[in-house]
Enzyme design. Structure first.
Site, mmCIF file in Angstrom:
data_model
loop_
_atom_site.group_PDB
_atom_site.id
_atom_site.type_symbol
_atom_site.label_atom_id
_atom_site.label_comp_id
_atom_site.label_asym_id
_atom_site.label_seq_id
_atom_site.Cartn_x
_atom_site.Cartn_y
_atom_site.Cartn_z
ATOM 1 N N GLU A 173 0.917 -1.286 -0.219
ATOM 2 C CA GLU A 173 0.098 -0.065 0.166
ATOM 3 C C GLU A 173 0.962 0.916 0.230
ATOM 4 O O GLU A 173 0.695 2.027 1.127
ATOM 5 C CB GLU A 173 -0.490 -0.227 1.523
ATOM 6 C CG GLU A 173 -2.348 -1.441 1.069
ATOM 7 C CD GLU A 173 -3.339 -0.971 1.946
ATOM 8 O OE1 GLU A 173 -3.202 -0.457 2.595
ATOM 9 O OE2 GLU A 173 -4.317 -1.647 1.587
ATOM 10 N N GLU A 295 -5.454 -9.062 -0.171
ATOM 11 C CA GLU A 295 -5.522 -8.434 1.404
ATOM 12 C C GLU A 295 -7.453 -8.157 0.415
ATOM 13 O O GLU A 295 -7.768 -7.849 -0.753
ATOM 14 C CB GLU A 295 -5.566 -6.883 1.260
ATOM 15 C CG GLU A 295 -4.650 -7.435 2.218
ATOM 16 C CD GLU A 295 -3.867 -5.881 2.987
ATOM 17 O OE1 GLU A 295 -4.450 -4.868 3.442
ATOM 18 O OE2 GLU A 295 -2.775 -5.885 3.315
HETATM 19 O O1 AHR Z 1 -5.676 -5.743 6.593
HETATM 20 C C1 AHR Z 1 -5.331 -4.419 7.848
HETATM 21 C C2 AHR Z 1 -5.188 -3.808 6.807
HETATM 22 O O2 AHR Z 1 -5.306 -3.007 5.377
HETATM 23 C C3 AHR Z 1 -3.040 -3.687 5.958
HETATM 24 O O3 AHR Z 1 -1.966 -4.218 6.994
HETATM 25 C C4 AHR Z 1 -3.325 -2.847 5.357
HETATM 26 O O4 AHR Z 1 -2.190 -2.846 3.917
HETATM 27 C C5 AHR Z 1 -4.176 -1.915 5.290
HETATM 28 O O5 AHR Z 1 -4.805 -1.651 4.829
#
Ligand code: AHR
Length: 490
Positions: A173, A295
């Site tokens: 990110e 994610e």
């Molecule tokens: O999964 C929680 C958070 O969500 C992670 O650390 C990040 O990559 C995303 O914003």
């Protein structure tokens, strides 16, 4: 009534096992208390890693585990987490609750965890606040088979042989918590950092670039245009948030409207993958670059009374449907999606496992992964289901959602979700190219907010599903509301 056609003669693409992957961050109680309790814990463990958790994850054939973050990855300095534990540096976990991270779980412990789980390790490197040398040294420490400062350090820490590491992501990110970069800047940084991510001996790293936040198509376009030829894949992050980021909604106390909003938002994953794929293909017509959805999952308000920085939430039948829909979508896009990682494995967000001291429970999401595991490594086959719209005026969703695959032994595996809160459906299924013999099924069903607790850990669990009858050209399936079904045709 719904018509459903499965053409086993039209094989589409291989469903990479890694699509059924998981994600574990140094966040809340995912690592500490979740995976890792330390060797001196009274909780049964092997080298500090919980035996119950390892057994449960092996049962669903966990193929790959991503670590150490998330946002944590871009402030993690791996050298702080190796060597004698009492000498390891303590740090503040600034993203997640400001707690002290004692680094007792580091690189060697993570590789040991993956060995016990028999899964591929997937490491996320630090581009946001780490140096190029740090990243280069980490790869050398992990994989170099020869005499060098890092391989000698590894041997000194008890591991002479190099590890095998395939998956490595360069930053997380970086448009946000990983450095607030613009895509042009990240793309150049990516080009630079990845240069030093070396292949030693037979170890070949599959390099993953930091991809977009949900529908940030400009990020994908810019990064692939500038750096596409240096990457094997690019990531995508998309969470299902029923409300707003300020008020996301409760994980267990929700209305029927919130049920449909949640499923409606989940279905956006299909559009995101389609559009990002089209953009990547503009610069990669041979379809060499994969998409890694590393994610995904639901994100609600934390359970009342818990640390807001720990992201601990419960998991209901709604989460089961979210998992079923997403996994069907990934199967259908398996020509592009090479990996996906649910956020996060234990005690964080849409976890498959919750722990409380020595107790452990399996969530409805866990059971969906169990019911879908036969898709791992199988071939997606062509399928089409007739649907109707259900939901509220503003949020309508298709009533049914499915995918089907055939494995190496010729077994057909069907996974079917009923998104309706009230209606059952009779699904008339035509199977082309395979006789319906030896049919077995499992079902996960209940009321929309049913969930498992430490006092009642088996409220939601799969049951044998027998509402299937064999017809001349296939099956008739009677699927109740709020359910996920898996069917195997031998
Ligand atoms: O999964 C929680 C958070 O969500 C992670 O650390 C990040 O990559 C995303 O914003």
């Amino acid at each position: 009534m719904a018509k459903y056609v499965i053409n086993t003669l039209n094989r589409k693409s291989k469903i990479n096992r890694e699509i059924y992957g998981h994600f574990s961050e140094h966040l809340g109680r995912c690592i500490y208390g979740g995976f890792y309790v330390g060797e001196n814990s009274p909780i049964p463990n092997t080298k500090g890693i919980r035996n119950d958790v390892v057994e449960a994850l092996k049962k669903i054939r966990i193929p790959v585990l991503r670590w150490p973050g998330g946002c944590f990855a871009d402030e993690y300095h791996w050298m702080d987490g190796i060597g004698p534990k009492e000498q390891r540096k303590k740090m503040i976990n600034t993203h997640w609750g400001g707690v002290v991270e004692d680094n007792s779980f580091g690189t060697d412990e993570f590789m040991e965890l993956c060995r016990q789980l028999e899964c591929e390790p997937y490491i996320n490197g630090n581009l946001g606040s780490g140096t190029v040398k740090e990243m280069q040294d980490w790869i050398e420490y992990l994989t170099f088979d020869g005499i060098s400062p890092m391989s000698e350090l590894r041997a000194k820490n008890g591991r002479k042989e190099p590890y095998r590491l395939k998956y490595f992501c360069i930053g997380n990110e970086n448009w946000g918590c990983g450095g607030n970069m613009r895509p042009e800047f990240y793309a150049d940084m990516y080009r630079r950092y990845q240069t030093y991510v070396r292949n030693y001996g037979n170890n070949k790293i599959y390099k993953i670039a930091c991809g977009p936040n949900s529908d940030d198509y400009n990020w994908t376009e810019t990064v692939v245009k500038i750096a596409g030829r240096f990457m094997d894949a690019i990531s995508l992050h998309y969470y299902t948030v029923p409300g707003t980021w300020h008020s996301k909604g409760s994980s267990t106390k929700f209305t029927e409207e919130e049920w449909y909003i949640t499923l409606f938002k989940t279905l956006k994953m299909d559009e995101l993958i389609t559009k990002h794929t089209a953009i990547i293909r503009r610069y990669d017509p041979d379809n060499r670059i994969g998409l890694v959805v590393d994610e995904w999952g639901t994100w609600y308000d934390v359970e009342p009374g818990t640390n807001p920085g720990f992201l601990y939430q419960q998991n209901t039948m709604r989460d089961a449907l979210v998992a079923g829909i997403n996994l069907n979508i990934f199967n259908k896009h398996s020509d592009k999606v090479v990996m996906a990682n649910l956020a996060q494995t234990i005690n964080v967000l849409q976890a498959v496992i919750l722990t409380e001291g020595e107790k452990m429970l399996l969530t409805p999401t866990y059971h969906v992964f169990d019911m879908y595991k036969e898709h791992q490594g199988a071939e997606l086959v062509e399928s089409f289901i007739e649907t109707e719209k259900v939901g509220t005026d503003k949020y309508t969703v298709p009533n049914l959602h499915e995918s089907a695959s055939v494995n190496a032994d010729g077994k057909l595996h069907i996974t079917l979700c009923n998104l309706s809160l009230s209606e059952s459906y009779r699904v008339e299924t035509e199977i082309i190219g395979k006789k319906a013999e030896n049919v077995t099924g499992r079902i996960l069903t209940g009321k929309m907010n049913d969930h498992n607790t430490f006092d009642a850990p088996e409220t939601v669990k799969p049951q044998t599903f027998d509402k299937i009858s064999v017809t001349q050209n296939g099956l008739v399936i009677e699927i109740p509301p709020v359910s996920v079904v898996s069917i195997t045709v031998d």
